[in-house]
Structures are given as C-alpha cells and as structure tokens.
Enzyme design. Structure first.
Site, PDB file in Angstrom:
ATOM      1  N   GLY A  11       0.815  -1.211   0.000  1.00 48.40           N
ATOM      2  CA  GLY A  11       0.000   0.000   0.000  1.00 48.40           C
ATOM      3  C   GLY A  11       0.849   1.261   0.000  1.00 48.40           C
ATOM      4  N   HIS A 215     -10.973   7.933  14.190  1.00 52.90           N
ATOM      5  CA  HIS A 215     -11.825   7.543  13.068  1.00 52.90           C
ATOM      6  C   HIS A 215     -13.249   7.177  13.504  1.00 52.90           C
ATOM      7  CE1 HIS A 215      -8.317   6.665  10.066  1.00 52.90           C
ATOM      8  NE2 HIS A 215      -8.448   7.929  10.375  1.00 52.90           N
TER       9      HIS A 215
END
Length: 300
Positions: A11, A215
């Site tokens: 990633g 989050h």
C-alpha cells in the site's frame, strides 16, 4: 552497512518505506505483498519505470525526489523473509491484515531479526507473542503508534509521495533479542534524518497515545444520521470534520489523560508523562502547517 530488509505490504506506506530503504547504501530490499496480483503489477511497473520514485514534500515548500529500486517484489515469503535482518510491517488497515502477515512470516523470520511495525495497533506486542509464540523471544519487536509520514502512492509501483513528515517518531522495544544491529540506529538509517526516532519510556505510553478513537468519532459525526441512501460524491473523512466531532475527539483524549494520571498515581514507577492530549501530542511532531493556537478542528 550491509542490511537485508523485507517490507511487508503493497500500500501507500509500503511504497514509501521500500523506496526510502532501497535508497540507503548497502541495504537490500525485498517487498512482500500477498494481495491479488500486486507483486506482479509492482514488478512490471517498476521495470518499466526503472525503479520507484519517492517525492518528499519539504517543510519549506520544496520537493526532493528520491529514486531507487527494491531488489525484488514477490508474494513468496520464503524469498522475501528468509535471512532478512529487518522485517517491516506497513499494513495499517486492520489488525486482521497484520495477523495474516505475522502468520505468513513466522516460519521464515530468523532468530535475532528486528520486527518493526509502522504503525502497530493497540496490543501489537501481545499479538506478536500470540502468533509467533516462542519465536518472539528470539527477535526484537519494535512498533510506533503512528506512521512516520503522511503518504500515498501516486502511480502504483512507480511513484509515491510523502505529503508531510513527522518531526519525531516514538517507538517501543520488546524484551526480545537482536543479533548484531542496533534497533534505533537501524530504523533511523532506513527512514533518513526525519522523523527523529525516539524510545518511549514505557510501553503503555504508546498504547495510551494510540489515537484509535479518531476515526470512530469522525465516522459517527459524518454517518450517525445517514438515511441509507447513496450520496452524490465520494465521501472524504478528514475535510468533513465538524466542531462537534472535534469536541468528541477531545473528550476521548481527556479520558486517556485521566487514565495515564491514575496509573502513575497507583504505580509511581511507571512514567507516562509523555502521554499528552491529542492536540498537544500532534503539534510538536508534525511539520505540517499547524499552530499551537489552532483548535483540534483546524488541526485536522
């Protein structure tokens, strides 16, 4: 320095870590990515481009381009992990993804290796001991609670960008062993001059400043009243933060501070003075355009 490094993950962080590490003299870099055909795609892209370019955005507004070429990108752990002095986990999505990599590298990671998680989620050291078992006693486990940089890959396998670099990166060392390498010096060498790698005073320090509540607070703020209908545009998490969400994040942060103070009261030998509120912790560690007078909402 002669060092063999395995970077796990294909990633954003994996691209940057692989590019920076491969740029260092005497460092052999193998990338292990097990998702779909990422290994084949990365190998092909890197071959076409002649390597990978990491664009670093500096604090003064300038950019630095770092071009390098990892030695191999593969999905075969026997090739990537065997004999590696350092194994870096860059999978940040979920603890499940990290579990998969830990299970995969277990048969191949050598005694005395340095296992580095950038970042490691809450309970990472416990997860390592659970999965690696007795092998965890023969390696040194190191983790940070945040990525060293904000980053992204621009073109898969060819180009990545460091948007902002932290000023410091605190890490926790396990009680395992490494054969010959110095963990802090080695990590600093791979990352470069910034961020400065610092050793935390107690493992609970990073557990308590691991802002895993950010989050959830943002998701609740944006989607708490969602009617279930499709939206017109792809949602963006951070730019959509409201003052209500910022207040919720600060309340969670204050709970962590209270817990740290309580632990130190009960156990005076445990030094958790570096556990700060979210704004006080983030500001001195980032080179982004933030100010001590900015509130949490502005900071994000």
């Amino acid at each position: 320095m002669s060092l063999k490094v395995c970077v796990c993950g294909g990633g954003h962080g994996g691209h940057v870590m692989a590019g920076l590490a491969a740029y260092r003299e005497g460092v052999e870099v193998r990338v292990l990515t097990m998702t779909g055909d990422k290994a084949e795609r990365w190998t092909k892209a890197m071959g076409n481009a002649g390597g990978i370019t990491v664009v670093v955005n500096n604090k003064d507004g300038t950019q630095t381009e770092i071009k390098s070429k990892p030695d191999i990108v593969t999905k075969d752990p026997a090739v990537a992990v065997a004999g590696a002095d350092v194994v870096v986990l860059t999978t940040v999505a979920t603890a499940c993804a990290r579990r998969r990599y830990l299970q995969t590298i277990k048969p191949f990671i050598k005694d005395g290796a340095l296992l580095l998680a950038l970042p490691g989620e809450l309970g990472f050291s416990l997860q390592v001991r659970d999965i690696l078992g007795d092998k965890a006693e023969n390696i040194k486990t190191v983790f940070a609670c945040v990525m060293p940089w904000g980053c992204r890959f621009v073109v898969f396998g060819e180009k990545a960008e460091v948007l902002a670099t932290k000023k410091t990166c605190s890490v926790v060392l396990s009680k395992g062993t490494t054969s010959t390498i110095d963990p802090i010096f080695t990590i600093q060498t791979l990352l470069g001059t910034e961020p400065k790698v610092c050793l935390a005073k107690h493992f609970l320090e990073l557990e308590l400043i691991h802002f895993s509540f950010i989050h959830p607070c943002m998701m609740e703020g944006q989607w708490g009243d969602w009617d279930g209908e499709p939206v017109d545009e792809p949602p963006i998490l951070y730019p959509g933060i409201t003052q209500e969400v910022a207040d919720s994040i600060e309340q969670c942060s204050e709970e962590r501070l209270l817990l740290a103070k309580t632990i130190m009261t009960v156990s005076p030998k445990v030094d958790l003075n570096e556990v700060k509120g979210i704004h006080q912790w983030f500001f001195p560690r980032t080179t982004a355009n933030t100010s001590p007078t900015n509130g949490t909402c502005t900071m994000f």
